[in-house]
Design an enzyme around this catalytic site. Structure first.
Site, PDB file in Angstrom:
ATOM      1  N   ASP B 140       1.019  -1.334  -0.097  1.00 55.89           N
ATOM      2  CA  ASP B 140      -0.013  -0.402   0.141  1.00 55.89           C
ATOM      3  C   ASP B 140       1.070   1.522  -0.229  1.00 55.89           C
ATOM      4  OD1 ASP B 140      -2.152  -2.068   0.481  1.00 55.89           O
ATOM      5  OD2 ASP B 140      -3.694  -1.052   1.987  1.00 55.89           O
ATOM      6  N   LYS B 205      -7.217   3.553  -3.310  1.00 52.03           N
ATOM      7  CA  LYS B 205      -7.453   3.380  -2.103  1.00 52.03           C
ATOM      8  C   LYS B 205      -7.120   4.598  -1.507  1.00 52.03           C
ATOM      9  CE  LYS B 205      -5.511   2.207   2.296  1.00 52.03           C
ATOM     10  NZ  LYS B 205      -3.917   1.447   2.989  1.00 52.03           N
ATOM     11  N   LYS B 241     -10.046   0.048  -2.850  1.00 53.15           N
ATOM     12  CA  LYS B 241     -10.055  -0.388  -1.393  1.00 53.15           C
ATOM     13  C   LYS B 241     -10.509   1.143  -0.984  1.00 53.15           C
ATOM     14  CE  LYS B 241      -7.066  -1.421   2.514  1.00 53.15           C
ATOM     15  NZ  LYS B 241      -5.749  -1.929   2.998  1.00 53.15           N
TER      16      LYS B 241
END
Lengths: 287, 305
Positions: B140, B205, B241
């Site tokens: 991430d 995300k 996400k």
């Protein structure tokens, strides 16, 4: 000029310091002494109960940590606010009424009861706590602490005094409460939320539902986040429901059988005791 | 020559808010609710990103990830599925790997100088390589918001490409940190840039969880629409996400409705959609217990991670 129309009051629930309508969208028609006719109050569902328990669970640690003196001041202030609005509460009690008490007496006793438990906030610890004798160079104390979230199921009558008498001892020791108001006359319970707000009760510490006991008593009993129940005026069937639901999750149940709500007995620390947990501490010290 | 970044349409803030708000009015009950709750459990990236994280905290989180509710069979009558992944700092990847190897639950690691990204690019890239070397299945990353807001979009794009390359076989999730991007137009632009620079199956995300507001429905909708437009344009499939601020089952179900109605059933799978969350998991379990037993559970009925 035409006659002025009065502002009709619509009574809401009291959850987390706010006045929401029931999520179920249902209402009940009741006699309303305040508005001088009929009014609708919310018929709370189990989901409203769930929301109220969430709010109480979130608020309870802060209320317990606020300290005895502050809780005492806040309960006293609620009494002040109730006294200031006594006229409105007396009118709300007119329909139905209580067999033995006039509305004026009932409001006055409710104020006094709040004052009594405001006084107990910083004193019940000395009465219920102990200094235990032990055979060693230690101190050993037992101190009472709040149980958590208390479900209060008010008697049908007296609508205000019954509710206040069951609620105040639970608040006194730092519990948060979810209250089901009298279903025979829910209006005093519905407007008591406004007194809590102006009395500076932190949001979520007191939550008040109006509705049909038949629907929600079972969920008071089985909800695992409610740690204790204080109830009065139940039918035998409701008592059984409450006790069997509560037995499963081991919550404390205290069902009052009293019809004598005006007596000093309702201001005894025995009314506080069911809603505390006792913690015993060993203190190593040369006594 | 890298793929060109498409021009971004402007976003109508009022309509995005209204559309996102409409998803929150759907009522999902009974069997559909149970299916939705279980799907949401399987989409969680169970996350701990705190300075005080310890290997034992991470191991505890991994146990929770593998078996979210230890009394599931007794209370519900079936096993609750494991979550999708455990998301930790790079220094904790080893600890997570120990327990998750071979279980199907993936190890995700934040990297690139998370959460600020305010480090030289070489250090950020090394951070990624370290995490992958330690066994992270997913990375991430945070984008360089300073460069983005200063208008240096090519620099942002170039950095994302370099991080994607450094990931190797690990999947990449690009955190836009929408709470710092100010406008929906910026969020759409940042989404388009990120999408153009990552590979099929990588994710975009919303947030690090360190900035408020974190994930919101409208912001997620803007990003889902960017993913949809890329699917229609090129056929590439990018995952989504939302992270931070999703704490209740109700919210999670609303997000699933939004995903289904924006991208279709193809995205209702942990390989294409994840929730970055920690406290959400126990709320999902509480609702499952309520649906199955008719009784409300207490918070203390479920283990903390």
């Amino acid at each position: 000029m035409s006659e002025r129309l009065g502002v009709l009051k619509t009574y809401k629930l009291f959850i987390g310091g706010k006045f929401p309508r029931t999520e179920s969208g249902r209402s009940m028609k009741v006699a309303d002494g305040v508005g001088g006719g009929q009014a609708h109050v919310c018929r709370a569902s189990r989901k409203d109960l769930r929301g109220a328990v969430e709010a109480a669970h979130a608020a309870q640690p802060g209320w317990a940590a606020a300290g005895s003196f502050l809780r005492s001041q806040i309960l006293y202030r609620v009494a002040e606010m109730l006294e200031a609005r006594s006229g409105e509460f007396e009118r709300s009690l007119a329909p139905g009424g209580s067999a033995s008490l006039s509305p004026t007496e009932e409001v006055a006793l409710s104020v006094d009861r709040l004052v009594a438990f405001a006084g107990w906030c910083d004193k019940f610890q000395q009465v219920l706590g102990t200094h235990n004798p032990v055979s060693g160079p230690y101190y050993n104390f037992t101190v009472p602490e709040a149980t958590g979230v208390v479900g209060v199921i008010s008697p049908q009558s007296p609508a205000l005094l019954g509710m206040v008498s069951l609620l105040a001892p639970a608040l006194c020791s730092g519990n948060a409460a979810v209250v089901l108001a009298s279903s025979a006359n829910p209006v005093p319970g519905a407007i008591f939320g406004e007194v809590c707000v102006s009395g500076d009760v932190p949001p979520g510490v007191v939550n008040i539902l109006t509705g049909d006991p038949v629907e929600v008593v079972e969920h008071f009993a089985t909800h695992r986040e409610i740690n204790a129940l204080h109830a009065a005026g139940l039918t035998d069937e409701q008592s059984t429901t409450l006790r069997s639901g509560a037995a499963e999750n081991l919550k404390r149940v205290c069902i009052r059988e009293t019809n004598e709500w005006s007596g000093d007995v309702c201001e005894s620390p025995e009314w506080i005791e069911p809603f505390v947990e006792f913690k015993t501490i060993w203190h190593p010290s040369s006594a | 020559m890298p793929a060109a970044i498409p021009a971004s349409p402007t976003v109508d803030r009022v309509m995005a808010d209204a559309r996102a708000g409409a998803f929150a009015t759907r009522s999902i009950k009974k069997d559909a609710k149970v299916a939705g709750l279980l799907l949401a459990v399987s989409m969680i990236d169970l996350t701990t990103l705190e300075g005080k994280d310890s290997p034992e905290k991470v191991r505890s989180l991994c146990r929770k990830a593998l078996r979210p509710f230890d009394a599931d069979e007794a209370v519900l009558g079936f096993r609750v599925p494991p979550v999708a992944a455990v998301c930790v700092y790079p220094s904790m990847v080893g600890a997570a790997r120990e327990l998750l190897d071979g279980t199907g639950v993936r190890v995700a690691s934040v990297a690139t100088g998370f959460p600020s990204g305010q480090y030289p690019i070489e250090i950020r890239l090394e951070d990624v390589r370290d995490a992958v070397r330690d066994g992270a299945d997913e990375i991430d990353m945070v984008i360089n918001r300073g460069a983005f807001l200063a208008g240096r979009h090519d620099e942002v794009a170039d950095e994302i490409r370099r991080v994607a390359e450094a990931c190797g076989v690990a999947h990449l999730k690009v955190i836009l940190e929408t709470g710092e991007l100010e406008t929906y137009d910026n969020i759409r632009r940042a989404s388009d840039i990120a999408i153009a620079c990552i590979r099929d199956g990588d994710f975009i995300k919303t947030s690090t969880g360190k900035v408020s507001p974190a994930a919101t429905m409208p912001v997620t909708l803007v990003m889902l629409e960017a993913i949809r437009d890329e699917l229609l344009r090129s056929g590439r499939r990018i995952g989504m996400k939302p992270a931070g601020g999703i704490r209740t089952s109700k919210q999670a179900l609303h997000y699933l409705v939004m995903v289904k109605e924006t991208l279709g059933d193809g995205w209702l799978t942990p390989t294409m959609f994840r929730f970055g969350a920690s406290s959400l998991l126990n709320d999902l379990l509480r609702q499952l217990v309520k649906e199955k037993t008719g009784r409300y559970a207490a918070w203390h009925d479920f283990a903390e991670a």
